[in-house]
Design a protein around this motif. Sequence first.
Motif, short mmCIF file in Angstrom:
data_model
loop_
_atom_site.label_atom_id
_atom_site.label_comp_id
_atom_site.label_asym_id
_atom_site.label_seq_id
_atom_site.Cartn_x
_atom_site.Cartn_y
_atom_site.Cartn_z
N MET A 1 0.77 -1.23 -0.08
CA MET A 1 0.12 -0.14 0.11
C MET A 1 0.97 1.48 -0.05
O MET A 1 0.54 2.39 -0.67
CB MET A 1 -0.82 0.16 1.18
CG MET A 1 -2.22 -0.94 0.90
SD MET A 1 -3.34 -0.76 2.66
CE MET A 1 -3.75 0.78 2.40
N LEU A 2 1.98 1.18 0.93
CA LEU A 2 2.51 2.32 0.96
C LEU A 2 3.43 2.53 -0.15
O LEU A 2 3.79 3.89 -0.79
CB LEU A 2 3.81 2.36 2.00
CG LEU A 2 3.40 2.38 3.54
CD1 LEU A 2 4.46 2.18 4.56
CD2 LEU A 2 2.58 3.77 3.88
N GLU A 3 3.94 1.74 -1.03
CA GLU A 3 4.46 1.42 -2.32
C GLU A 3 3.89 2.22 -3.22
O GLU A 3 4.45 2.97 -4.07
CB GLU A 3 5.20 0.39 -2.75
CG GLU A 3 6.47 -0.14 -1.79
CD GLU A 3 6.72 -1.73 -2.10
OE1 GLU A 3 6.38 -2.15 -2.95
OE2 GLU A 3 7.76 -2.02 -1.32
N HIS A 4 2.57 2.03 -3.27
CA HIS A 4 1.48 2.45 -4.16
C HIS A 4 0.91 3.75 -4.11
O HIS A 4 0.09 4.31 -4.83
CB HIS A 4 0.70 1.25 -4.53
CG HIS A 4 1.25 0.23 -5.77
ND1 HIS A 4 1.64 0.54 -6.73
CD2 HIS A 4 1.23 -1.12 -5.13
CE1 HIS A 4 2.00 -0.86 -7.25
NE2 HIS A 4 1.87 -1.55 -6.32
N ALA A 5 0.84 4.31 -2.69
CA ALA A 5 0.43 5.24 -2.40
C ALA A 5 0.46 6.63 -3.16
O ALA A 5 -0.18 7.18 -3.90
CB ALA A 5 0.22 5.65 -1.02
#
Length: 166
Positions: free
Chosen positions: A38-42
């Motif tokens: 999630m963090l990588e794609h946020a």
Amino acid sequence: MKVYEVRGCIEEADCVIGHSFGSSVDGGSVNHALAILMLEHAAGRPMIADRTLVDALPDGDNRMAHVVEGQRTNMKAEGVGTWGTLVAAKEYMDEYGLKSPLMIAQAYHISRVVRQAGKLGITSIVPEGLPTEFDEQSEQIWTRSAFLWVPSNWLGTLLLKKRGQI
């Protein structure tokens, strides 16, 4: 057991919705991998996640735009589950004018998540690289292995169809 299909264009997503899988939240868990994804794609997009994913991240509460409480279901079907997470996410999306979520879930769970989201009028964008691991220590026995997931997911899908949630 079918592995998911990538859907849509990641760049068109205006938010990220995360769905936990199992109950473990330590650094080696599938939930930790999902939260990191999630963090990588946020990329500055608001993140919406259930409590289990939030707990899998250091300082998780401060990283999320919206936390869905009570997500984890158990053998007695207590908790809001995937449907409840999606309903809460949809309410948040509607409030802030968001239309195109990037959906993050375990690889064998994502197809059902996308189908349920569709019932709520959510068109999901699904990235490649979702984790395929199971949670061997999970409090939810059906998320411990593929052997336990397949029949449980099949029966669960029948129940969700009966409820109009898929």
